[in-house]
Motif scaffolding. Structure first.
Motif, short mmCIF file in Angstrom:
data_model
loop_
_atom_site.label_atom_id
_atom_site.label_comp_id
_atom_site.label_asym_id
_atom_site.label_seq_id
_atom_site.Cartn_x
_atom_site.Cartn_y
_atom_site.Cartn_z
N GLU A 125 79.30 44.69 37.75
CA GLU A 125 80.33 44.42 36.74
C GLU A 125 81.03 43.12 37.10
N ASN A 126 81.33 42.30 36.06
CA ASN A 126 82.04 41.05 36.34
C ASN A 126 83.51 41.17 35.94
N ALA A 127 84.27 40.09 36.11
CA ALA A 127 85.71 40.13 35.87
C ALA A 127 86.04 40.39 34.41
N ARG A 128 85.11 40.08 33.48
CA ARG A 128 85.34 40.32 32.05
C ARG A 128 84.99 41.74 31.64
N GLY A 129 84.55 42.54 32.61
CA GLY A 129 84.21 43.92 32.29
C GLY A 129 82.77 44.09 31.81
N GLU A 130 81.98 43.02 31.83
CA GLU A 130 80.58 43.13 31.42
C GLU A 130 79.79 43.85 32.51
N ARG A 131 78.93 44.76 32.12
CA ARG A 131 78.17 45.55 33.07
C ARG A 131 76.67 45.32 32.89
N ILE A 132 76.00 45.23 34.03
CA ILE A 132 74.54 45.07 34.05
C ILE A 132 73.97 46.02 35.09
N ASN A 133 73.01 46.81 34.68
CA ASN A 133 72.28 47.68 35.60
C ASN A 133 70.91 47.09 35.84
N VAL A 134 70.53 46.99 37.10
CA VAL A 134 69.25 46.40 37.46
C VAL A 134 68.41 47.44 38.21
N ARG A 135 67.22 47.70 37.69
CA ARG A 135 66.29 48.59 38.37
C ARG A 135 65.40 47.76 39.29
N ILE A 136 65.64 47.88 40.59
CA ILE A 136 64.87 47.10 41.55
C ILE A 136 63.60 47.86 41.96
N GLU A 137 62.66 47.11 42.49
CA GLU A 137 61.46 47.71 43.09
C GLU A 137 61.46 47.31 44.56
N PRO A 138 62.04 48.15 45.42
CA PRO A 138 62.22 47.75 46.83
C PRO A 138 60.89 47.53 47.54
N VAL A 139 60.86 46.48 48.33
CA VAL A 139 59.67 46.25 49.18
C VAL A 139 59.81 47.01 50.49
N LEU A 140 61.05 47.37 50.83
CA LEU A 140 61.33 48.14 52.04
C LEU A 140 62.43 49.14 51.72
N SER A 141 62.37 50.30 52.34
CA SER A 141 63.43 51.29 52.16
C SER A 141 63.51 52.15 53.42
N SER A 142 64.68 52.78 53.61
CA SER A 142 64.88 53.65 54.75
C SER A 142 66.01 54.62 54.42
N ASN A 143 66.03 55.76 55.13
CA ASN A 143 67.15 56.69 54.98
C ASN A 143 68.25 56.40 56.00
N ASP A 144 68.12 55.33 56.77
CA ASP A 144 69.07 55.00 57.83
C ASP A 144 69.71 53.66 57.53
#
Length: 308
Positions: free
Chosen positions: A205-224
């Protein structure tokens, strides 16, 4: 008939992402946890847990036992409280649950100080890799980071904390920095799997209240969280981390905050407690010590206010 030890073990299993995680909490081996869990299931002639490569899932019978076991253990605690109060003591057991990384950094030392001031109180500290709301009924204080879900428990914010998008200078030298949230789809992203959240949906969200949701495709992930930060520090990608964890790295330029015109949802440090009328004095004493230890906010003192 199940014993109190059986109930405590099952509550720990039901609150953990895996048998290995439950074993770490209980201080025993995973085969020992599996054996005791099987013994409980045989006692009841019921299947309580579904095991798979993806972790643990309670069956409907397991969900019922988890709920009732929490209630019974809470009654035991209340009984100890009443007896201690009759004797004029701040005694009994204080059960504290906190996330692994935050707990190691900020809660362990607090427990040492608390126990020194209240030697008659036995403290049970559970540093969990899955400190979800379900654990709140099994403890006196659940320290949680991030968005609160619906709960019947009393919740209070004890310190502010932001989520920050960041990467190492080595990564930015090689791949450049995103100028808009949508650019993240073309970047190497690192995701942290925690608290059953949708970790590949990053919300801005930016200062004007505009919202953007981005669905990423992680190249790396972890539970830690420590692992995802180590990967980011090594230049492996862009990640989202808590301000408490990366403020010093950003101040030292080991990590660089990205998308300064956009912010992610805050992830305040929250203490979740039992209903106010049912709390023992030892719980309020620990909560007061926790508040004092986080004022002024230590990560903003050492790292400075992070721009974003």
């Amino acid at each position: 008939m199940l014993s109190a030890d059986d109930l405590e073990l099952f509550v720990t299993v039901g609150s953990s992402a895996s048998l290995a995680a439950a074993a770490r909490t209980l201080g025993i081996t995973p085969p020992a946890v599996s054996q005791r869990l099987t013994h409980i299931e045989r006692k009841l002639a019921l299947r309580l847990v579904e095991r798979s490569n993806r972790g643990l899932k309670l069956t409907s019978d397991g969900e019922l036992l988890f709920k009732r076991a929490n209630e019974i253990l809470l009654q035991f605690t209340r009984m100890e409280d009443e007896l201690a109060q009759r004797g004029g003591k701040n005694a009994g057991v204080l059960r504290v649950v906190a996330p692994l990384g935050f707990g190691r950094t900020y809660v362990v030392g607090l427990v040492i100080d608390y126990h020194a001031a209240h030697p008659d109180v036995r403290v049970d500290l559970n540093l969990s890799d899955r400190p979800g709301i379900g654990l709140a009924t099994a403890c006196d204080i659940l320290i949680q980071i991030g968005e609160l879900r619906d709960s019947e428990q009393v919740a209070t914010v004890v310190a502010p904390n932001r989520r920050l998008l960041c990467a190492a200078p080595a990564y930015l030298d090689r791949y450049g920095a995103p100028s808009m949230p949508a650019d993240l789809r073309d970047h190497r992203c690192i995701a942290l799997r925690e608290n059953d959240e949708d970790v590949t949906l990053w919300r801005f969200e930016n200062a004007r209240g505009e919202r953007i949701n981005v669905r990423i495709e992680p190249v790396l992930s972890s539970n830690d969280g420590a692992a995802t930060k180590a990967l980011a520090l090594a230049g492996a990608g862009i990640t989202v981390r808590s301000e408490w964890d990366v403020a010093e790295d950003i101040a030292a330029r080991r990590l660089v905050p990205l998308l300064p015109g956009w912010k992610l949802p805050d992830a305040d440090i929250t203490a979740i407690l039992g209903r106010r009328g049912e709390r023992a004095a030892r719980v309020d004493d620990f909560l007061g010590l926790l508040r004092r230890s986080l004022r002024p906010v230590p990560w903003r003192q050492r790292g400075g206010q992070v721009a974003g």
